[in-house]
Design an enzyme around this catalytic site. Structure first.
Site, PDB file in Angstrom:
ATOM      1  CG  LEU A 126      -1.992  -1.071   1.318  1.00  0.00           C
ATOM      2  CD1 LEU A 126      -2.686  -1.023   2.674  1.00  0.00           C
ATOM      3  CD2 LEU A 126      -3.013  -0.908   0.196  1.00  0.00           C
ATOM      4  CG  ASP A 127       0.369   4.112  -3.002  1.00  0.00           C
ATOM      5  OD1 ASP A 127       1.165   3.266  -3.416  1.00  0.00           O
ATOM      6  OD2 ASP A 127      -0.544   4.605  -3.693  1.00  0.00           O
ATOM      7  CB  ILE A 128       3.813   6.546   2.117  1.00  0.00           C
ATOM      8  CG1 ILE A 128       4.221   7.016   3.517  1.00  0.00           C
ATOM      9  CG2 ILE A 128       3.523   7.707   1.189  1.00  0.00           C
ATOM     10  CD1 ILE A 128       5.528   7.789   3.535  1.00  0.00           C
ATOM     11  CB  THR A 157      -2.911   3.730   0.862  1.00  0.00           C
ATOM     12  OG1 THR A 157      -2.845   4.544  -0.312  1.00  0.00           O
ATOM     13  CG2 THR A 157      -4.146   2.841   0.777  1.00  0.00           C
ATOM     14  CG  HIS A 177       0.703   5.998  -7.063  1.00  0.00           C
ATOM     15  ND1 HIS A 177       1.363   7.206  -7.161  1.00  0.00           N
ATOM     16  CD2 HIS A 177       1.248   5.365  -5.986  1.00  0.00           C
ATOM     17  CE1 HIS A 177       2.267   7.297  -6.180  1.00  0.00           C
ATOM     18  NE2 HIS A 177       2.209   6.191  -5.450  1.00  0.00           N
TER      19      HIS A 177
END
Length: 248
Positions: A109-111, A113, A201
């Site tokens: 997961l993105d930073i 998210t 993303h």
């Protein structure tokens, strides 16, 4: 019969590295089926043999499965020089020995998210879930910058169901996405989106292609497994066999 070295098994169980566990053998503190074992290279079957250390019988799990509610501002990596990592949030027992060598993430997961994150040592499960052939569904809660009216809802639904083309971002080129499912809520700026890929993303780029912007993103399920609502951001717990089965 599948067997393994007993020093490796003890390292797996959090007693330290293989070098660390030798002290238990030297002190005759390791028993297999009631017999003292002094050879760290002794092979045993964890499905059939009873192993005890210092008089305590071990309840051995073949693999580790952890569910975390990932917080924001935390990166999905083992180490990072700038930010806290999701592995930093784990207790020491999951950062030594067997776990240190084998524990990994199923998807990232993105930073910024939040949401469902799975740690495991089960490489076969990971390969099965991340394989492009699997089309494993992942569901996200999305809060958008701009509200959407009924006309836009129909437009979003049709375009996402047909497979939308997402714009380039950073070092990633434009790309065509597989069909995705959007679900609308009572709020005109909050939706659920289910995708079967994991492009860079991707969810943010999909809504950018629709002329909107994601301002909050949280993964709520992978396949049939849902995030435990009782897990606060940054907390985690072991998964039950039934939950592991829901991953597919």
């Amino acid at each position: 019969m599948s067997t393994d070295r007993i020093d490796k098994i003890l390292a797996h169980e959090g007693f330290g590295t293989r070098k660390d566990v030798r002290k238990y053998f030297r002190a005759s503190k390791v028993l297999v089926n009631g017999q003292v074992i002094t050879d760290p290279g002794f092979h045993c079957d964890i499905d059939k043999d009873e192993i005890s250390v210092e008089g305590e019988i071990l309840n051995i799990e073949k693999n580790i499965y952890l569910m975390m509610n990932k917080p924001q501002n935390t990166v999905c990596a083992n180490k990072d020089g700038l930010h806290q990592t999701v592995f930093d949030l784990l207790e020491e027992q999951y950062r030594i020995g067997f776990a240190l060598e084998n524990l990994h993430l199923i998807g990232r997961l993105d930073i910024d998210t939040e949401g469902l994150l799975i740690f495991t040592t089960d490489g076969k499960l990971t390969h099965r879930l991340i394989s492009p052939k699997t089309n494993c569904p992942k569901k996200y809660f999305v809060r958008l910058e701009n509200s959407i009216d009924e006309n836009l809802k129909n437009e979003y639904e049709k375009k996402l169901a047909a497979g939308i083309r997402i714009p380039a971002e950073d070092n990633e080129d434009e790309a065509d996405c597989l069909p995705a499912k959007i679900e609308f809520t009572s709020s005109d700026d909050e939706v659920y989106l289910t995708i079967v890929e994991g492009k860079y993303h991707q969810v943010k780029r999909m809504f950018r292609a629709l002329g909107n912007k994601v301002i909050f993103l949280k993964r709520v399920s992978i396949n049939e497994l849902k995030l435990d609502e009782n897990l606060s951001a940054g907390s985690y717990r072991k998964m039950s066999p039934e939950e592991v089965a829901l991953l597919g």
